[in-house]
Enzyme design. Structure first.
Site, PDB file in Angstrom:
ATOM      1  N   GLU A   1       8.880   2.184  44.796  1.00  0.00           N
ATOM      2  CA  GLU A   1       7.640   2.821  45.226  1.00  0.00           C
ATOM      3  C   GLU A   1       7.553   4.273  44.777  1.00  0.00           C
ATOM      4  O   GLU A   1       8.556   4.991  44.699  1.00  0.00           O
ATOM      5  CB  GLU A   1       7.534   2.742  46.758  1.00  0.00           C
ATOM      6  CG  GLU A   1       7.600   1.300  47.247  1.00  0.00           C
ATOM      7  CD  GLU A   1       7.043   1.130  48.642  1.00  0.00           C
ATOM      8  OE1 GLU A   1       6.035   1.797  48.971  1.00  0.00           O
ATOM      9  OE2 GLU A   1       7.593   0.332  49.396  1.00  0.00           O
ATOM     10  N   ASP A   2       6.330   4.672  44.457  1.00  0.00           N
ATOM     11  CA  ASP A   2       6.000   6.097  44.306  1.00  0.00           C
ATOM     12  C   ASP A   2       6.892   6.803  43.291  1.00  0.00           C
ATOM     13  O   ASP A   2       7.400   7.895  43.549  1.00  0.00           O
ATOM     14  CB  ASP A   2       6.138   6.808  45.655  1.00  0.00           C
ATOM     15  CG  ASP A   2       5.206   6.291  46.737  1.00  0.00           C
ATOM     16  OD1 ASP A   2       4.694   5.174  46.580  1.00  0.00           O
ATOM     17  OD2 ASP A   2       5.000   6.989  47.738  1.00  0.00           O
TER      18      ASP A   2
ATOM     19  N   CYS B   1      -0.589   2.888  46.808  1.00  0.00           N
ATOM     20  CA  CYS B   1       0.006   1.549  46.789  1.00  0.00           C
ATOM     21  C   CYS B   1      -0.943   0.385  47.090  1.00  0.00           C
ATOM     22  O   CYS B   1      -1.045  -0.542  46.291  1.00  0.00           O
ATOM     23  CB  CYS B   1       1.206   1.496  47.722  1.00  0.00           C
ATOM     24  SG  CYS B   1       0.857   1.928  49.436  1.00  0.00           S
TER      25      CYS B   1
ATOM     26  N   ASP C   1       5.211   0.952  41.879  1.00  0.00           N
ATOM     27  CA  ASP C   1       3.844   0.559  42.244  1.00  0.00           C
ATOM     28  C   ASP C   1       2.789   1.607  41.878  1.00  0.00           C
ATOM     29  O   ASP C   1       1.599   1.334  41.953  1.00  0.00           O
ATOM     30  CB  ASP C   1       3.754   0.176  43.728  1.00  0.00           C
ATOM     31  CG  ASP C   1       4.071   1.309  44.687  1.00  0.00           C
ATOM     32  OD1 ASP C   1       4.496   2.392  44.227  1.00  0.00           O
ATOM     33  OD2 ASP C   1       3.907   1.112  45.911  1.00  0.00           O
ATOM     34  N   HIS C   2       3.207   2.816  41.474  1.00  0.00           N
ATOM     35  CA  HIS C   2       2.330   3.854  40.902  1.00  0.00           C
ATOM     36  C   HIS C   2       3.209   5.059  40.631  1.00  0.00           C
ATOM     37  O   HIS C   2       4.441   4.970  40.718  1.00  0.00           O
ATOM     38  CB  HIS C   2       1.158   4.208  41.835  1.00  0.00           C
ATOM     39  CG  HIS C   2       1.555   4.538  43.238  1.00  0.00           C
ATOM     40  ND1 HIS C   2       2.127   5.743  43.581  1.00  0.00           N
ATOM     41  CD2 HIS C   2       1.504   3.817  44.383  1.00  0.00           C
ATOM     42  CE1 HIS C   2       2.388   5.752  44.871  1.00  0.00           C
ATOM     43  NE2 HIS C   2       2.029   4.590  45.386  1.00  0.00           N
TER      44      HIS C   2
END
Length: 544
Positions: free
Chosen positions: A41-42, A81, A263-264
């Site tokens: 994530e992130d 997300c 996810d980004h």
């Protein structure tokens, strides 16, 4: 003549089953290969040493990169997300299916009463004929597990996964010969862990050794915060190593297709939630038996392409409901020309921004130019760096490029050359030398809106009421209709696009109904019907 036609068709099929890679080879994996997605994530790409590194060590991902095709131009469809995950799970742009606001299921607790009057949580109603990719995989015979985050903007049907829990694993399938698709999602690099882990474990990188992005002032607090984030990346790397070790223990590593991605972009201020590359670009490593390891590709890839590519690799026909295209496998399409992204409500704060990129030039359309890029998101104020930046801006201590985030308004159009200006500081929209590129990407954006629609044009609660036929609560999926004849059960549901799940014991996994199945009079039967976005209906019967 018929033999010639058959020969040509066979030749075309074999050719289509080749994957175009730097060294194209005949596919050697089975019809239903095992596939693992490792999702973090992130996190922007540059933290991985194979993408350049920012001061931390990522030995497990270095080893994976050495055996993978590394994508240099992979992009999420949002800088946050839940909307991006909606695009991943459906293969459709979140703006086209009403999953574009962050987040839909419930208000953010941190935002308190900042939401407008009348706001209520909801599950996005997927268009008729659209099912998430796990459904297609399960129907094709895959064991499908998710460990553990979903966050797809809708409540998942009980039959979407064989297992979705903290214990979900390919090792839990009963038949060791059943092909599997398993997701492992690590939250270690999530935005929240910047403050949650501070003081809980030691830093693994010295703050003086981190790479400083020019969007931040170079001071001790900033370096400390970045060192915490990079430490979290290093701890995530160890978790990735554990999954790879398990594949090797099971003798599966060599022939399993592995995706690693985020996810980004980074979960840091002026990165996350933005449509600049630092919010959208993600690392993507793909390891497969036929791909040449340690190679890189500049091919443009969007999150809407992940679902189609997964099905292409699994030998499952890509449904028409998916708007993306496969970039690997037998159904691989021609490389895309553009990628698209969107920003809408973030917690309680509304804005509408759209972006399109050709991999080098980025066009941004601000539909609410009267608003600043910066949004006063309460959740983010827990990050000490966010509070620090606000104080520095208040005191006029930020330079021009750092302070522009806090400007009271923004231009209607932005254009950046991300090759010469990777931080997207110099807006070329008013530069006549780039008028042709501006017109090209403006048209690409407008054509995208026409082709797929953009529910961001609608008031959010009006969109929800339209889904709910004007009611205050979502419709309920109709109960299954059950018939029993000649030893077989037939299930139907009057609600269009409803999935039907069944099982004979409450301890069994839910099966997706695909056609009549055998039963004996007196058998107990549990049935669940669920159109995604509606309430599910449950039914327990005795077969007779």
């Amino acid at each position: 003549m018929q033999k010639l036609v058959l020969f040509l068709l066979l030749g075309f099929f074999l050719f289509s089953c080749q994957v175009k890679t730097p060294q194209s080879e005949q596919i050697t994996y089975p019809d239903r290969p095992n596939i693992v997605w490792i999702v973090v994530e992130d996190m922007s790409p540059e933290h991985l040493e194979s993408y350049g590194g920012t001061g931390g060590k990522t030995p497990n991902l270095n080893a994976l990169a050495a055996e993978s095709l590394q994508y240099q131009n992979a992009f999420s469809t949002a800088g946050v997300c839940a909307p991006s995950r909606a695009a991943l799970i459906t293969g459709a742009y979140q703006t086209s299916i009403g999953a574009h606001h962050m987040r839909t299921l419930a208000p953010s607790a941190a935002a308190g009463d900042a939401y407008p009057p009348g706001f209520k949580g909801y599950s996005a109603v997927l268009p008729e004929g659209m099912w998430p990719y796990p459904v297609h995989l399960r129907m094709a015979g895959y064991y499908v597990s998710n460990n553990v985050k979903e966050d797809y903007q809708f409540r998942s049907p009980v039959m979407m996964w064989d297992e979705s829990s903290r214990n979900a694993h390919w090792r839990n399938r009963k038949d060791p010969n059943q092909p599997f698709f398993s997701i492992f999602n690590f939250t270690t690099t999530h935005e929240s862990q910047v403050w949650a882990r501070e003081g809980q474990d030691s830093l693994l990188v010295d703050p003086k050794d981190v790479t400083m992005p020019p969007v931040y002032p170079d001071d001790s607090l900033t370096r400390r915060t970045l060192a915490r984030f990079i430490t979290n990346v290093m701890r995530m790397d160890a978790q990735v190593g554990e999954v790879i070790a398990q594949l090797k223990e099971d003798g599966l590593y060599e022939n399993t297709i592995i995706f690693f991605y985020s996810d980004h972009g980074d979960g840091m201020p002026y990165f996350k939630r933005e449509l600049y590359d630092r919010g959208l670009k993600v690392p993507l490593l793909v390891k497969a038996p036929w791909l040449e390891g340690g190679t890189k590709t500049d091919e443009l890839v969007s999150f809407v392409d992940f679902g189609p590519t997964l099905l292409s690799l699994a030998g499952v026909p890509i449904p028409e409901s998916m708007q993306g295209q496969a970039f690997l496998g037998a159904q691989k399409a021609e490389p895309r020309k553009y990628v698209y992204a969107a920003r809408d409500r973030m917690d309680s704060e509304y804005d509408r921004v759209r972006a399109v990129s050709d991999g080098r030039f980025k066009y941004i359309r601000n539909y609410m130019p009267e608003k600043p890029n910066y949004q006063n998101i309460q959740y983010r104020l827990q990050n000490p760096l966010m509070v620090h930046l606000l104080e520095l801006n208040e005191n006029g201590a930020l330079n021009e490029n750092q302070a522009r985030w806090f400007a009271q308004s923004k231009p209607e159009e932005e254009l950046y050359d991300t090759q010469s200006d990777p931080w997207e500081f110099t807006n070329l929209a008013g530069n006549q030398d780039y008028a042709e590129k501006l017109a090209e990407l403006r048209k690409a954006h407008e054509d995208w809106v026409v082709k797929y629609g953009d529910k961001g044009e609608m008031n959010e609660m009006e969109m929800v009421r339209n889904w709910w036929n004007g009611a205050e609560n979502p419709p309920v999926t109709a109960e299954a209709e059950v018939s029993f004849s000649e030893g077989k059960v037939t299930l139907t549901c009057p609600t269009p696009s409803a999935l039907i799940g069944w099982r004979k014991s409450s301890g069994d996994a839910w099966k997706i109904y695909t056609g009549p199945f055998e039963a004996t009079a007196g058998d107990s039967l549990y049935v669940n019907t669920h159109r995604i976005g509606y309430e599910a209906a449950k039914k327990a019967i005795v077969v007779n």
